[in-house]
Write an enzyme that holds these catalytic residues in place. Sequence first.
Site, mmCIF file in Angstrom:
data_model
loop_
_atom_site.group_PDB
_atom_site.id
_atom_site.type_symbol
_atom_site.label_atom_id
_atom_site.label_comp_id
_atom_site.label_asym_id
_atom_site.label_seq_id
_atom_site.Cartn_x
_atom_site.Cartn_y
_atom_site.Cartn_z
ATOM 1 N N ASP A 29 0.826 -1.208 0.000
ATOM 2 C CA ASP A 29 0.000 0.000 0.000
ATOM 3 C C ASP A 29 0.864 1.263 0.000
ATOM 4 O O ASP A 29 1.938 1.270 0.604
ATOM 5 C CB ASP A 29 -0.898 -0.029 1.252
ATOM 6 N N GLY A 30 0.348 2.312 -0.653
ATOM 7 C CA GLY A 30 1.005 3.621 -0.580
ATOM 8 C C GLY A 30 1.718 4.042 -1.854
ATOM 9 O O GLY A 30 2.398 5.073 -1.858
ATOM 10 N N ARG A 42 0.232 9.093 -10.074
ATOM 11 C CA ARG A 42 0.151 7.906 -9.214
ATOM 12 C C ARG A 42 0.814 6.667 -9.842
ATOM 13 O O ARG A 42 1.418 5.854 -9.152
ATOM 14 C CB ARG A 42 -1.327 7.569 -8.935
ATOM 15 N N HIS A 46 3.313 2.965 -8.822
ATOM 16 C CA HIS A 46 3.155 1.531 -9.129
ATOM 17 C C HIS A 46 4.415 0.998 -9.820
ATOM 18 O O HIS A 46 4.867 -0.105 -9.547
ATOM 19 C CB HIS A 46 1.936 1.298 -10.019
ATOM 20 N N THR A 75 -10.358 -7.343 -6.130
ATOM 21 C CA THR A 75 -11.609 -7.273 -6.908
ATOM 22 C C THR A 75 -12.212 -5.863 -6.792
ATOM 23 O O THR A 75 -12.957 -5.436 -7.664
ATOM 24 C CB THR A 75 -12.631 -8.320 -6.403
ATOM 25 N N ASN A 77 -10.384 -3.107 -6.778
ATOM 26 C CA ASN A 77 -9.548 -2.136 -7.503
ATOM 27 C C ASN A 77 -10.094 -1.774 -8.891
ATOM 28 O O ASN A 77 -9.675 -0.784 -9.484
ATOM 29 C CB ASN A 77 -8.106 -2.640 -7.655
ATOM 30 N N TRP A 78 -11.076 -2.551 -9.396
ATOM 31 C CA TRP A 78 -11.699 -2.188 -10.677
ATOM 32 C C TRP A 78 -12.386 -0.829 -10.564
ATOM 33 O O TRP A 78 -12.648 -0.165 -11.564
ATOM 34 C CB TRP A 78 -12.735 -3.229 -11.114
ATOM 35 N N ARG A 80 -11.208 1.878 -9.518
ATOM 36 C CA ARG A 80 -10.280 3.010 -9.703
ATOM 37 C C ARG A 80 -10.470 3.627 -11.096
ATOM 38 O O ARG A 80 -11.064 2.985 -11.970
ATOM 39 C CB ARG A 80 -8.839 2.523 -9.558
ATOM 40 N N ARG A 203 -5.817 -2.604 8.167
ATOM 41 C CA ARG A 203 -6.945 -3.387 7.634
ATOM 42 C C ARG A 203 -6.417 -4.582 6.867
ATOM 43 O O ARG A 203 -5.290 -4.554 6.382
ATOM 44 C CB ARG A 203 -7.749 -2.548 6.605
ATOM 45 N N GLU A 216 0.917 -13.593 11.857
ATOM 46 C CA GLU A 216 1.299 -12.415 12.637
ATOM 47 C C GLU A 216 1.215 -11.198 11.720
ATOM 48 O O GLU A 216 1.641 -11.262 10.567
ATOM 49 C CB GLU A 216 2.742 -12.569 13.148
HETATM 50 C C1 FPP Z 1 -1.609 -0.061 -3.683
HETATM 51 O O1 FPP Z 1 -1.164 1.292 -3.599
HETATM 52 C C2 FPP Z 1 -0.972 -0.755 -4.821
HETATM 53 C C3 FPP Z 1 -1.620 -1.371 -5.847
HETATM 54 C C4 FPP Z 1 -3.096 -1.431 -5.956
HETATM 55 C C5 FPP Z 1 -0.887 -2.007 -6.957
HETATM 56 C C6 FPP Z 1 0.316 -2.791 -6.545
HETATM 57 C C7 FPP Z 1 0.945 -3.391 -7.741
HETATM 58 C C8 FPP Z 1 2.278 -3.455 -7.962
HETATM 59 C C9 FPP Z 1 3.295 -2.920 -7.048
HETATM 60 C C10 FPP Z 1 2.764 -4.123 -9.217
HETATM 61 C C11 FPP Z 1 3.062 -5.596 -8.978
HETATM 62 C C12 FPP Z 1 3.362 -6.260 -10.272
HETATM 63 C C13 FPP Z 1 3.435 -7.608 -10.484
HETATM 64 C C14 FPP Z 1 3.583 -8.180 -11.836
HETATM 65 C C15 FPP Z 1 3.325 -8.569 -9.395
HETATM 66 P P1 FPP Z 1 -2.239 2.447 -3.756
HETATM 67 O O2 FPP Z 1 -2.372 2.794 -5.192
HETATM 68 O O3 FPP Z 1 -3.511 2.033 -3.089
HETATM 69 O O4 FPP Z 1 -1.565 3.624 -2.984
HETATM 70 P P2 FPP Z 1 -2.325 4.760 -2.148
HETATM 71 O O5 FPP Z 1 -2.934 4.076 -0.971
HETATM 72 O O6 FPP Z 1 -1.229 5.696 -1.790
HETATM 73 O O7 FPP Z 1 -3.349 5.363 -3.064
#
Ligand code: FPP
Length: 250
Positions: A29-30, A42, A46, A75, A77-78, A80, A203, A216
């Site tokens: 996250d983040g 953003r 990623h 599920t 995240n769609w 966004r 969460r 843990e």
């Molecule tokens: C959450 O941060 C992150 C995600 C929803 C995407 C995570 C995916 C990757 C790091 C790529 C992994 C790739 C492979 C092929 C395994 P957020 O967008 O919710 O951040 P925020 O809370 O700051 O908005």
Amino acid sequence: MTAKQSALKDLPPDLEPARLPQHVAVIMDGNGRWAQRRGMPRIMGHRRGVDTLKDLLRCCKDWGIKALTAYAFSTENWGRPLEEVDFLMTLFERVLRKELREMQAEEVQIRFAGNLAALPASLRLEIDRSMEATRHNQGIVFTVATNYGGRQEIINACRAIAHQVQQGTLQPDAVDEALFEQHLYTAGNSDPDLLIRTSGEMRVSNFLLWQLAYSEFYVTDTLWPDFDRTEFHQALCAFQQRDRRFGTLS
Ligand code: FPP
């Protein structure tokens, strides 16, 4: 230093190899906040998050951790913005294509957990290709939760079992934890010993609801793109302080 410890590349001396988690799960996250704080879109978060995940996978392997599961796309995240969803789907596909050779070299066995049928066809192709190519690798099991929802996973398992009961091929009394697990996306994986969530949120967000029963939890304020080996070391130190009782007394 023990013989086993010296075989583990760069394992910090304060970590006891015998008390490391066998399986680590991460809620990454983040990413968005990391990018926004730097005035970047953003999606740059990623992109950077992929590098963090690669480093963590290598670190787990170096330190003798047998399995890593990462929550890449839920599920939910769609919901966004379309551009972000499209970016993520393309990113997953590109990463799989680009990293396959290295995963082979590093003996990574990649698996996916989630409703894969609903993903774009070109991504499904890369998923199938990478799973097939790496299925005999013994270095580390790397599971990517993609279009994953814990509640959906449990409902799917219930449906499959109910169907067998209705067909008369399964007795209701034969339904136990071991049988139930065989119907989860993660069938064949051990349960995570340690769940790490970055960015300070407390969460589980519909992640591995069944599998986390006795894991843990470790939460850090660090945003995912900044989660490095030093941070992971701290998480493992915290894990080794825990008294895991699995509901019994120590
Ligand atoms: C959450 O941060 C992150 C995600 C929803 C995407 C995570 C995916 C990757 C790091 C790529 C992994 C790739 C492979 C092929 C395994 P957020 O967008 O919710 O951040 P925020 O809370 O700051 O908005």
